[in-house]
Motif scaffolding. Structure first.
Motif, PDB file in Angstrom:
ATOM      1  N   LEU A 179     -15.666  -4.687   5.966  1.00 21.39           N
ATOM      2  CA  LEU A 179     -16.432  -5.808   5.557  1.00 21.39           C
ATOM      3  C   LEU A 179     -15.406  -6.706   4.965  1.00 21.39           C
ATOM      4  O   LEU A 179     -14.792  -6.405   3.877  1.00 21.39           O
ATOM      5  N   LYS A 180     -15.584  -8.044   5.470  1.00 25.22           N
ATOM      6  CA  LYS A 180     -14.790  -9.018   4.875  1.00 25.22           C
ATOM      7  C   LYS A 180     -15.559 -10.000   4.075  1.00 25.22           C
ATOM      8  O   LYS A 180     -16.562 -10.337   4.717  1.00 25.22           O
ATOM      9  N   THR A 181     -14.888 -10.204   2.856  1.00 29.67           N
ATOM     10  CA  THR A 181     -15.873 -11.181   1.990  1.00 29.67           C
ATOM     11  C   THR A 181     -15.080 -12.626   2.085  1.00 29.67           C
ATOM     12  O   THR A 181     -14.013 -12.717   2.137  1.00 29.67           O
ATOM     13  N   LEU A 228     -16.834  -6.314  10.455  1.00 32.77           N
ATOM     14  CA  LEU A 228     -15.446  -6.429  11.544  1.00 32.77           C
ATOM     15  C   LEU A 228     -15.073  -4.832  12.051  1.00 32.77           C
ATOM     16  O   LEU A 228     -15.477  -4.114  11.248  1.00 32.77           O
ATOM     17  N   GLU A 229     -14.767  -5.041  13.073  1.00 34.07           N
ATOM     18  CA  GLU A 229     -14.318  -3.789  13.737  1.00 34.07           C
ATOM     19  C   GLU A 229     -13.113  -3.201  12.675  1.00 34.07           C
ATOM     20  O   GLU A 229     -12.345  -3.976  12.411  1.00 34.07           O
ATOM     21  N   PHE A 230     -12.954  -1.720  12.427  1.00 35.48           N
ATOM     22  CA  PHE A 230     -12.180  -1.190  11.625  1.00 35.48           C
ATOM     23  C   PHE A 230     -10.977  -1.152  12.141  1.00 35.48           C
ATOM     24  O   PHE A 230     -10.881  -0.395  13.261  1.00 35.48           O
ATOM     25  N   ALA A 231      -9.743  -1.727  11.789  1.00 33.34           N
ATOM     26  CA  ALA A 231      -8.732  -1.571  12.568  1.00 33.34           C
ATOM     27  C   ALA A 231      -7.723  -0.487  11.857  1.00 33.34           C
ATOM     28  O   ALA A 231      -7.158  -0.599  10.686  1.00 33.34           O
ATOM     29  N   GLY A 232      -7.904   0.886  12.388  1.00 28.10           N
ATOM     30  CA  GLY A 232      -7.354   2.094  11.694  1.00 28.10           C
ATOM     31  C   GLY A 232      -5.752   2.081  10.974  1.00 28.10           C
ATOM     32  O   GLY A 232      -5.714   2.449  10.136  1.00 28.10           O
ATOM     33  N   GLY A 234      -4.346  -0.515  10.532  1.00 25.72           N
ATOM     34  CA  GLY A 234      -3.825  -1.704   9.444  1.00 25.72           C
ATOM     35  C   GLY A 234      -3.054  -2.875  10.244  1.00 25.72           C
ATOM     36  O   GLY A 234      -3.031  -2.984  11.291  1.00 25.72           O
ATOM     37  N   GLU A 235      -2.232  -3.411   9.361  1.00 28.45           N
ATOM     38  CA  GLU A 235      -1.343  -4.612   9.783  1.00 28.45           C
ATOM     39  C   GLU A 235      -0.157  -4.394  10.704  1.00 28.45           C
ATOM     40  O   GLU A 235       0.627  -3.350  10.077  1.00 28.45           O
ATOM     41  N   LEU A 236      -0.126  -4.843  11.751  1.00 30.63           N
ATOM     42  CA  LEU A 236       1.118  -4.902  12.565  1.00 30.63           C
ATOM     43  C   LEU A 236       2.481  -5.129  11.859  1.00 30.63           C
ATOM     44  O   LEU A 236       3.381  -4.790  11.854  1.00 30.63           O
TER      45      LEU A 236
HETATM   46  P1  AMP Z   1      -7.533 -11.208   5.635  1.00 34.06           P
HETATM   47  O1  AMP Z   1      -8.688 -11.779   4.915  1.00 34.06           O
HETATM   48  O2  AMP Z   1      -8.042 -11.082   7.352  1.00 34.06           O
HETATM   49  O3  AMP Z   1      -5.896 -11.531   5.900  1.00 34.06           O
HETATM   50  O4  AMP Z   1      -7.519  -9.447   5.353  1.00 34.06           O
HETATM   51  C1  AMP Z   1      -6.534  -8.953   4.221  1.00 34.06           C
HETATM   52  C2  AMP Z   1      -6.261  -7.554   4.542  1.00 34.06           C
HETATM   53  O5  AMP Z   1      -7.179  -6.591   4.761  1.00 34.06           O
HETATM   54  C3  AMP Z   1      -5.322  -7.675   5.778  1.00 34.06           C
HETATM   55  O6  AMP Z   1      -4.139  -7.887   5.651  1.00 34.06           O
HETATM   56  C4  AMP Z   1      -5.570  -6.155   6.323  1.00 34.06           C
HETATM   57  O7  AMP Z   1      -4.852  -5.283   5.584  1.00 34.06           O
HETATM   58  C5  AMP Z   1      -6.884  -5.745   5.708  1.00 34.06           C
HETATM   59  N1  AMP Z   1      -7.898  -5.865   6.938  1.00 34.06           N
HETATM   60  C6  AMP Z   1      -8.536  -6.901   7.361  1.00 34.06           C
HETATM   61  N2  AMP Z   1      -9.260  -6.824   8.336  1.00 34.06           N
HETATM   62  C7  AMP Z   1      -9.195  -5.590   8.493  1.00 34.06           C
HETATM   63  C8  AMP Z   1      -9.898  -4.738   9.761  1.00 34.06           C
HETATM   64  N3  AMP Z   1     -11.038  -5.291  10.414  1.00 34.06           N
HETATM   65  N4  AMP Z   1      -9.596  -3.435   9.600  1.00 34.06           N
HETATM   66  C9  AMP Z   1      -8.628  -3.003   8.838  1.00 34.06           C
HETATM   67  N5  AMP Z   1      -8.092  -3.529   7.782  1.00 34.06           N
HETATM   68  C10 AMP Z   1      -8.281  -4.894   7.757  1.00 34.06           C
END
Ligand code: AMP
Length: 416
Positions: A179-181, A228-232, A234-236
């Motif tokens: 869940l992204k805010t 969002l789909e959970f990307a297990g 994390g970041e590449l």
């Molecule tokens: P962002 O606001 O997209 O830059 O997200 C901040 C951080 O949250 C990213 O750098 C990831 O580490 C983590 N993150 C964001 N989206 C996801 C996702 N869908 N699944 C797992 N981790 C995420």
């Protein structure tokens, strides 16, 4: 990532029945690097785990269809299985609740409430209207409204520019999501209301195993929430920083997945325009997920002139302020291949931005001696000054370097 480990263990303990395997592409984490440069370690095969995590970590097309809002209804994991991007027609039936595992989503730190006290203000007027984004009411057939009460909150996943990201589980049915805010006032301050709307609109309509799914979204007075789909894994980018660079095998598998995802996106007239390691996430099996659509444009038959994207990945036509099209993503794929293998982008000059521009415009491409002739060939064909001369993505998929490293049994739909 202890909670991901816990998720994996719990899911591994479950029995799988009646699931079709996903057509998902290769998993770098399942392989050992052939290259001596790589520090990538061998991991046990996780086929069953991946199927189960696909089933439970995100809505899955192969299970009984649960009663759920359209934004979570009839999701698909692989574009080849789902010709339509509309997801409003699936009949709703009761989910098989006994099959829901109790997944460890980690400990919630109270960060959302804490942050909401201190951060952001209400927005008014036109901006408020633009940012009143709610997937449950934006369709012809309204479903149900989402709110924070519908989620069990888990561990923090990261902090983005506009707010935090948490691992969460929906209460009914139980699905693991990220869940992204996004704070509306900060979106307004940065004047990116339209861009954010566009990012959300684009991402919600995409269905590909290497494109991060956006299942739905809702908002409150101050924030927008993206499901969002959970990307297990994390970041590449973190992986790349940790290892410095990737082996040819690992790089080839990522580039294979990227090319397939880009063919899909371009087929939908979506140009990504900001491909770089920072915008890529990894699924639980290490599969690549394109996760940021901030600079994407939906441009059917359209040529664009906006300067955008990241300097090191910009193609000559953008550096020179010319019109550009989807071939900018071909160029970026060449830059990405280079950065995966060598550890830095090909035209980087840390002391001088203008020198980077100059090197891009001249296509001043140099390879260290340890890079194979095969991949040099691929990169050189992608990094062509003239966009029309860049290797088509379908030919990236059939390039010997890609084919040689593709795991057995992986079939690319876009090659048919
Ligand atoms: P962002 O606001 O997209 O830059 O997200 C901040 C951080 O949250 C990213 O750098 C990831 O580490 C983590 N993150 C964001 N989206 C996801 C996702 N869908 N699944 C797992 N981790 C995420």
């Amino acid at each position: 990532m202890t909670s991901v480990g816990a998720v994996t263990r719990q899911i591994a303990a479950l029995e799988i029945t009646g699931n079709k395997p996903t057509t998902s592409s290769s998993s770098s984490s399942k392989t050992t690097s052939a290259s001596s440069r790589s520090l990538h370690t061998k991991q046990p095969s996780q086929n069953n785990v991946s199927k189960l995590l696909t089933k439970f970590a995100a809505p899955n097309p192969y299970t009984t269809k649960p009663a759920q809002p359209s934004s979570l209804r009839n999701p698909t994991y692989g574009h080849s299985k789902q010709p339509s991007t509309s997801d409003t027609t699936t009949p709703a039936t009761k989910p098989a609740r006994t099959a829901q595992p109790s997944v460890d989503i980690g400990r919630y730190d109270g960060g959302l409430e804490e942050e909401n006290e201190k951060r952001g203000e209400r927005v008014y007027g036109e901006a408020a209207e633009q940012l009143a984004l709610d997937s449950s009411v934006s369709r012809k057939c309204p479903t149900r409204e989402w709110s924070l009460h519908d989620f069990d909150m888990g561990r923090p996943l990261g902090k983005g520019k506009f707010g935090r990201v948490y691992m969460v589980r929906t209460k009914d049915p139980k699905y693991i999501l990220a869940l992204k805010t996004l704070y509306k006032s900060e979106i307004v301050q940065n004047r990116v209301e339209k861009q954010i709307r566009r990012e959300i609109e684009i991402q919600q309509n995409l269905r590909h195993p290497n494109v991060l799914r956006l299942y739905g979204y809702f908002h409150d007075e101050k924030r927008i929430f993206l499901m969002l789909e959970f990307a297990g894994k994390g970041e590449l980018y973190k992986q790349l920083s940790k290892h410095g660079c990737f082996s040819e095998r690992r790089s080839a598998r990522y580039i294979d997945q990227m090319a397939d995802a880009l063919i899909y996106l371009h087929g939908k007239h979506v140009i990504h325009r900001d491909i770089k390691p920072e915008n890529l996430l990894l699924g639980i099996n290490g599969e690549l997920k394109i996760g940021d659509f901030g600079w994407s444009v939906h441009a059917p038959g359209n040529r664009r002139m906006t300067l955008c994207g990241t300097l090191d990945y910009l193609p000559p036509e953008m550096v020179e302020g010319k019109e550009h099209n989807e071939k900018v993503d071909y160029w970026a794929l060449g830059v990405l291949t280079y950065e995966f293998l060598i550890g830095n982008p090909p035209f980087e000059d840390r002391n001088s931005v203008s020198n980077t521009y100059r090197r891009i415009a001249k296509v001043d491409l140099r390879f260290p001696s340890n890079v194979s002739a095969e991949v040099q060939d691929l990169i050189s064909r992608l990094l062509q000054y003239d966009p029309q001369r860049r290797l088509p993505l379908t030919e990236v998929l059939t390039h010997p370097w890609i084919v040689r490293h593709r795991p057995q049994g992986v079939v690319r739909e876009s090659m048919a």
